[in-house]
Design a protein around this motif. Sequence first.
Motif, PDB file in Angstrom:
ATOM      1  N   ALA A 143      -8.048   0.404  19.788  1.00  0.00           N
ATOM      2  CA  ALA A 143      -8.277  -0.338  18.793  1.00  0.00           C
ATOM      3  C   ALA A 143      -8.200   0.190  17.375  1.00  0.00           C
ATOM      4  O   ALA A 143      -7.770  -0.392  16.315  1.00  0.00           O
ATOM      5  N   GLU A 144      -8.958   1.189  17.336  1.00  0.00           N
ATOM      6  CA  GLU A 144      -8.973   1.771  15.922  1.00  0.00           C
ATOM      7  C   GLU A 144      -7.432   2.105  15.199  1.00  0.00           C
ATOM      8  O   GLU A 144      -7.170   1.955  14.224  1.00  0.00           O
ATOM      9  N   ALA A 145      -6.743   2.684  16.264  1.00  0.00           N
ATOM     10  CA  ALA A 145      -5.288   3.112  15.731  1.00  0.00           C
ATOM     11  C   ALA A 145      -4.891   1.626  15.480  1.00  0.00           C
ATOM     12  O   ALA A 145      -3.881   1.684  14.612  1.00  0.00           O
ATOM     13  N   ILE A 146      -4.806   0.893  16.362  1.00  0.00           N
ATOM     14  CA  ILE A 146      -3.905  -0.497  16.004  1.00  0.00           C
ATOM     15  C   ILE A 146      -4.519  -1.018  14.702  1.00  0.00           C
ATOM     16  O   ILE A 146      -3.513  -1.448  13.867  1.00  0.00           O
ATOM     17  N   LEU A 147      -5.716  -1.112  14.638  1.00  0.00           N
ATOM     18  CA  LEU A 147      -6.152  -1.799  13.143  1.00  0.00           C
ATOM     19  C   LEU A 147      -5.640  -0.867  12.222  1.00  0.00           C
ATOM     20  O   LEU A 147      -5.181  -1.525  11.144  1.00  0.00           O
ATOM     21  N   SER A 148      -5.868   0.474  12.035  1.00  0.00           N
ATOM     22  CA  SER A 148      -5.317   1.489  11.036  1.00  0.00           C
ATOM     23  C   SER A 148      -3.972   1.139  10.618  1.00  0.00           C
ATOM     24  O   SER A 148      -3.615   0.996   9.500  1.00  0.00           O
ATOM     25  N   LEU A 167      -7.957  -7.847   3.571  1.00  0.00           N
ATOM     26  CA  LEU A 167      -8.420  -8.107   5.020  1.00  0.00           C
ATOM     27  C   LEU A 167      -7.735  -9.389   5.531  1.00  0.00           C
ATOM     28  O   LEU A 167      -7.114  -9.457   6.522  1.00  0.00           O
ATOM     29  N   HIS A 168      -7.943 -10.474   4.683  1.00  0.00           N
ATOM     30  CA  HIS A 168      -7.542 -11.897   5.074  1.00  0.00           C
ATOM     31  C   HIS A 168      -5.990 -12.015   5.282  1.00  0.00           C
ATOM     32  O   HIS A 168      -5.410 -12.349   6.066  1.00  0.00           O
ATOM     33  N   LEU A 169      -5.454 -11.285   3.830  1.00  0.00           N
ATOM     34  CA  LEU A 169      -4.038 -11.383   3.953  1.00  0.00           C
ATOM     35  C   LEU A 169      -3.371 -10.267   5.120  1.00  0.00           C
ATOM     36  O   LEU A 169      -1.982 -10.485   5.391  1.00  0.00           O
ATOM     37  N   ALA A 170      -4.194  -9.443   5.410  1.00  0.00           N
ATOM     38  CA  ALA A 170      -3.773  -8.417   6.602  1.00  0.00           C
ATOM     39  C   ALA A 170      -3.560  -9.051   7.980  1.00  0.00           C
ATOM     40  O   ALA A 170      -3.315  -8.415   9.070  1.00  0.00           O
ATOM     41  N   PHE A 171      -4.255 -10.392   8.353  1.00  0.00           N
ATOM     42  CA  PHE A 171      -4.312 -10.755   9.578  1.00  0.00           C
ATOM     43  C   PHE A 171      -2.960 -10.961  10.271  1.00  0.00           C
ATOM     44  O   PHE A 171      -2.964 -10.606  11.621  1.00  0.00           O
ATOM     45  N   PRO A 172      -1.779 -11.313   9.942  1.00  0.00           N
ATOM     46  CA  PRO A 172      -0.472 -11.329  10.416  1.00  0.00           C
ATOM     47  C   PRO A 172      -0.257  -9.839  11.062  1.00  0.00           C
ATOM     48  O   PRO A 172       0.466 -10.210  12.087  1.00  0.00           O
ATOM     49  N   TRP A 173      -0.429  -8.940  10.292  1.00  0.00           N
ATOM     50  CA  TRP A 173      -0.212  -7.534  10.705  1.00  0.00           C
ATOM     51  C   TRP A 173      -1.016  -7.312  11.855  1.00  0.00           C
ATOM     52  O   TRP A 173      -0.929  -6.474  12.804  1.00  0.00           O
ATOM     53  N   ILE A 174      -2.330  -7.707  11.811  1.00  0.00           N
ATOM     54  CA  ILE A 174      -3.097  -7.422  12.980  1.00  0.00           C
ATOM     55  C   ILE A 174      -2.784  -8.043  14.261  1.00  0.00           C
ATOM     56  O   ILE A 174      -2.810  -7.416  15.058  1.00  0.00           O
ATOM     57  N   LEU A 175      -2.566  -9.330  13.973  1.00  0.00           N
ATOM     58  CA  LEU A 175      -2.004  -9.941  15.359  1.00  0.00           C
ATOM     59  C   LEU A 175      -0.757  -9.229  15.732  1.00  0.00           C
ATOM     60  O   LEU A 175      -0.516  -9.307  17.203  1.00  0.00           O
ATOM     61  N   TRP A 176       0.292  -8.944  14.849  1.00  0.00           N
ATOM     62  CA  TRP A 176       1.575  -8.520  15.483  1.00  0.00           C
ATOM     63  C   TRP A 176       1.233  -7.205  15.865  1.00  0.00           C
ATOM     64  O   TRP A 176       1.950  -6.973  17.208  1.00  0.00           O
ATOM     65  N   HIS A 177       0.443  -6.295  15.478  1.00  0.00           N
ATOM     66  CA  HIS A 177       0.284  -5.117  16.477  1.00  0.00           C
ATOM     67  C   HIS A 177      -0.552  -5.160  17.538  1.00  0.00           C
ATOM     68  O   HIS A 177      -0.343  -4.439  18.538  1.00  0.00           O
TER      69      HIS A 177
END
Length: 202
Positions: free
Chosen positions: A65-70, A38-48
């Motif tokens: 929010a669930e769709a964005i995070l998924s 999850l830590h490594l995924a933060f750039p993608w979370i911010l991008w989405h």
Amino acid sequence: MGTIVDSITRAGFSPTSVFLNVHYLLACSKKSSVDPKLHLAFPWILWHIWKNRNLFCFEQRSNNAEAILSKALEEASVWLQLNAYVPVDPPAMELEVVDSHSWKKPPSTDVKCNVGSAWSASNSTSGAASILRDSGGEAVLHSRRSFVGVRSQLEADLIAHVWTSEALSDLKINRVILETSSSQLPQSLRGTLEFTHLMEEA
């Protein structure tokens, strides 16, 4: 500002401030308790989150929010695995002890790898060999090598199987039945698996 952020984020994200939400998200990304994937995924979370912001501003549409995070986690997982940052979760390991003196073909979905080893007590060396066959019994590949500083036959068996497993992993061969003629190795692995299972339940 730190006090304000703390008072807001204890109850969740701010309903009014994008700055506070991003600040909280970045702060969470630095916590050691966060799962490494999850830590490594933060750039993608911010991008989405940014993409969803643009979607709302320019097209008056928005994802929940669930769709964005998924979607962010899915894209992060694919990129990180392709670039060897995060290993694919290994398949479950099952141990079955069968007393058989004849070779049997594996199921059509699998391949079978026979592993053997020999140990010399006089010079503390061992040799390992493996052969991989498909469901038709045809040899796919085979390999052999020697090792030094080996202290027992059981250690020779373990080294041979670790070496073979690493080679199969490097070749991206996942559905494999490992077969050994060692009499000591199954008991050793069974004890290890039982201990691991007990540790997971604790």
